[in-house]
Scaffold this active site. Structure first.
Site, PDB file in Angstrom:
ATOM      1  N   GLY A   3       0.798  -1.203   0.000  1.00  0.00           N
ATOM      2  CA  GLY A   3       0.000   0.000   0.000  1.00  0.00           C
ATOM      3  C   GLY A   3       0.835   1.258   0.000  1.00  0.00           C
ATOM      4  N   ASP A  48      -2.466  14.173   2.455  1.00  0.00           N
ATOM      5  CA  ASP A  48      -2.073  15.354   3.237  1.00  0.00           C
ATOM      6  C   ASP A  48      -3.284  15.933   3.981  1.00  0.00           C
ATOM      7  OD1 ASP A  48       0.643  15.487   2.862  1.00  0.00           O
ATOM      8  OD2 ASP A  48       0.554  16.859   1.148  1.00  0.00           O
ATOM      9  N   GLN A  99       1.445   5.000  44.016  1.00  0.00           N
ATOM     10  CA  GLN A  99       2.238   5.795  43.062  1.00  0.00           C
ATOM     11  C   GLN A  99       2.422   5.086  41.727  1.00  0.00           C
ATOM     12  OE1 GLN A  99       5.932   7.272  44.571  1.00  0.00           O
ATOM     13  NE2 GLN A  99       4.962   9.115  45.389  1.00  0.00           N
ATOM     14  N   THR A 127       2.664  18.988   5.587  1.00  0.00           N
ATOM     15  CA  THR A 127       3.075  17.581   5.451  1.00  0.00           C
ATOM     16  C   THR A 127       3.814  17.114   6.700  1.00  0.00           C
ATOM     17  OG1 THR A 127       3.273  17.937   3.081  1.00  0.00           O
ATOM     18  CG2 THR A 127       4.310  15.959   3.964  1.00  0.00           C
ATOM     19  N   GLU A 151      -3.628   4.581   6.415  1.00  0.00           N
ATOM     20  CA  GLU A 151      -3.346   5.924   5.878  1.00  0.00           C
ATOM     21  C   GLU A 151      -1.874   6.285   6.031  1.00  0.00           C
ATOM     22  OE1 GLU A 151      -5.949   9.002   5.592  1.00  0.00           O
ATOM     23  OE2 GLU A 151      -7.747   7.888   6.161  1.00  0.00           O
ATOM     24  N   GLY A 152      -1.009   5.354   5.622  1.00  0.00           N
ATOM     25  CA  GLY A 152       0.441   5.568   5.709  1.00  0.00           C
ATOM     26  C   GLY A 152       0.954   4.999   7.019  1.00  0.00           C
TER      27      GLY A 152
END
Lengths: 260, 382
Positions: free
Chosen positions: B131, B240, B279, B313, B363-364
């Site tokens: 892809g 983008d 903690q 980008t 998507e990347g």
């Protein structure tokens, strides 16, 4: 039909309320104000009547300080109300019920109003005073705890039901009048995104409160307290029902002293 | 000075999405996840309220939101269910190339029906062979008379089983590698289009995903988006615009994980006190809160830059990469906070980890994002 709906900005039930340092007001810094159940039902009822009776207009009116009052008016416009009037109180000043009714009555009297709808009471103080006081000031009758309102044009009568402890009553009444709606019986609609965007650009008529009304009202809360944290829960661990019963009786006798 | 407060308008959009996510989506999230059910009734309601066509301009019947406002909504929806939100953003992803390179006539023809009634679209770029490398694309579009003939296979296509329209990337000139990639709009009803069975996924099981095969599918030249060879650039410009909402989606999952962990820590007791007083748990919650806030702010900044006309980008890759890694880490820590209960399907946090995982891949993939980030970064030093 000229319909007016009166709404009140009320703290969102999901907001965590805190009292302010003075103990007699709420810390509203982080509080979100919204339309609540009764008022949502009133707006929904107004819109249903408008849809069923073409040519009708719905005018929403609220009295209170910025920015919360503007927000509930815009929320009502997004739902489909046609016009909005804001009786603008000074920042931080929330009117008490009688002052609110007086401010609303003045605003309502100035616009066409055949039917005035309100929530039965506000979702925060639950006072239930405004609708009755408003009717008195406008000189018209009022009906409370109303469900399922219809306009019978042929008979020129409103037909509706009232929910009472004895059951549901069936009524008819002429206009003009004030009607206070029961909560959420009509599944209020959700505003759509384009309508929300559009509502931000619609005009809101602003009117000043009547000078003679003390903005803070004739009554004021003296103290707010959060309910005390609940304590004293005791978990009984057991293996058999008999053991559970024995342990419970022991607790009731010795700790709670319910039995001698 | 920067201003991080939302306008009243943005608050009301966010409130609408929040209410929808919590009352319509969340109550069905576990059931849809278990049964891998695509809750069409929920997507139809989302369409009715204007929560589906987020990036579609109002002139085509959409909500016409800028990227920042889309991100506000996507985060809230993902808080309710990541999988259902994938259906929404995969749909918006498919609209983006038509908005970017479609002619006015194409926009009118393809987008008007999408704004007018509930219909889904799908973005078909990925292929079985990969892809992230469009240059090696094997789906071909052969010139034939006044049109093209498409052949090949796409895989992992979100919304493919329901979409009425696909935006398909195919190579018109393989010798040109990525410069031969061209985009087409293909209706589902076209002869030769076959959608495979729903893929069985690890997470996002309320969304549906399938392969699509194109067997000599005729596409008229009037359905080509942009020029021949313009597809690679179009795909990159599309991503983008749509990478940042993945950051928002991941932030929504991360916020849900943090909220579950924090509420549980106040109720669950060990060694005679709520675990929130240990903690070890406080440190976890503090780290989770930092990751959630950083993810949200990076997402907001990238969206804000792009809304101001910048390419963004670098910033959108940072937002997507950071937020998705944060979502995975925060969901992981939420499970750890729940202990054994967290590993059980009866509790809500294990789903969040499975849902978060995909945000690091689609998507990347985050590896590609890091390559992009490094490349953009080094430009500033060259």
């Amino acid at each position: 039909m000229e319909i007016v709906v009166c709404v009140k900005p009320v703290p969102d039930a999901e907001t965590r309320l805190r009292t302010a340092a003075d103990g007699s007001t709420l810390d509203i810094e982080a509080v979100k104000f919204v339309l609540t159940g009764y008022d949502e039902s009133a707006v929904e009822q107004a819109l249903l009547l408008k849809e069923a009776n073409p040519g009708s207009k719905v005018h929403v009116v609220s009295a209170g300080p910025p920015p919360r009052t503007e927000e509930v008016l815009r929320a009502s416009l997004a739902l489909g109300c046609d016009l909005a009037t804001w009786v603008e109180m000074p920042p931080g000043v929330a009117p008490d019920p009688v002052s609110a009714a007086r401010a609303l009555a003045r605003a309502v009297a100035a616009v066409p109003h055949e039917l005035v709808l309100c929530g039965k009471n506000a979702g925060d103080d639950e006072a239930g005073v405004v609708a009755g006081a408003l009717a008195e000031l406008l000189g018209v009758p009022d009906y409370s705890a109303v469900l399922d309102l219809r306009w019978d044009a042929a008979a020129s009568r409103l037909r509706f039901q009232r929910s009472t402890e004895a059951g549901v009553e069936k009524w008819e009444a002429p206009l003009p009048c004030v009607v206070a709606l029961q909560q959420a019986w009509n599944d209020p609609r959700t505003a759509k995104l384009p309508a929300i965007l559009k509502s931000r650009r619609l005009p809101i008529a602003k009117v000043p409160p009547e000078a003679a009304i003390p903005a803070t009202g004739t009554t004021r809360p003296t103290k707010f307290e959060l309910p005390p944290p609940r304590t004293g829960a005791k978990l009984i661990e057991f293996k058999t029902p008999e053991e559970a019963a024995q342990k419970l009786v022991k607790v009731l006798k010795e700790d709670a002293k319910v039995f001698p | 000075m920067p201003d991080f407060s939302l306008t009243p308008e943005q608050e009301s959009l966010r409130d609408l999405a929040r209410k929808f996510a919590r009352t319509e989506m969340a109550p069905h999230a576990a059931e849809c996840d278990r049964a891998s059910r695509f809750p069409e009734e929920i997507y139809r309601k989302a369409f009715d309220l204007g929560l589906l066509n987020l990036n579609l301009p109002t002139e085509y019947g959409g909500s016409g939101l800028g990227l920042f406002d889309q991100c506000l909504i996507v985060e809230e929806l993902a808080y309710g269910c990541g999988g259902m939100t994938t259906t929404v953003i995969a749909h918006c992803l498919a609209l983006a190339p038509i908005l970017l390179d479609g002619s006015p006539e194409q926009k009118e023809r393809f987008l008007k029906p999408i704004g007018a009634e509930y219909r889904l679209a799908a973005f078909a770029l990925t292929e079985p062979s990969g892809g992230s490398d469009p240059g090696s694309m094997r789906t071909l579009a052969r010139r034939d008379g006044d049109g093209y003939v498409l052949s090949g296979e796409k895989c992992f296509i979100s919304n493919a089983p329901q979409a009425s329209l696909f935006v398909v990337f195919a190579n018109t000139d393989p010798s040109q590698r990525h410069k031969g990639v061209t985009a087409f709009v293909v209706p589902r009803s076209a002869n030769g289009v076959t959608v495979g069975p729903d893929d069985e996924k690890m997470g996002h099981r309320a969304s549906s995903t399938a392969a699509i095969r194109f067997d000599d599918v005729r596409v008229p030249a009037s359905d080509r988006l942009g020029p021949e060879g313009g597809g690679f650039s179009l795909a990159m410009r599309t991503l983008d615009h749509t990478r940042t909402p993945i950051g928002a989606l991941a932030t929504g999952i991360a916020q849900a994980a943090l909220d579950h962990a924090a509420s549980y820590s106040l109720k669950r007791e060990t060694f005679g006190k709520p675990i929130s007083e240990h903690q070890a748990i406080q440190i976890k919650l503090a780290n989770m809160a930092q990751a959630v806030q950083a993810a949200r702010l990076l997402t907001w900044r990238a969206a804000w830059l792009i809304d101001r006309g910048q390419k963004g980008t670098l910033e959108s890759s940072i937002a997507k990469c950071f937020a998705s890694d944060a979502a995975f880490a925060v969901a992981d820590e939420a499970i750890q906070t729940f202990g054994g209960y967290g590993y059980m399907r009866e509790y809500p946090v294990e789903k969040l980890l499975r849902d978060a995982k995909l945000t690091q891949i689609y998507e990347g993939a985050n590896e590609i994002q890091r390559i992009v980030i490094a490349r953009e970064l080094l430009r500033g030093y060259g």
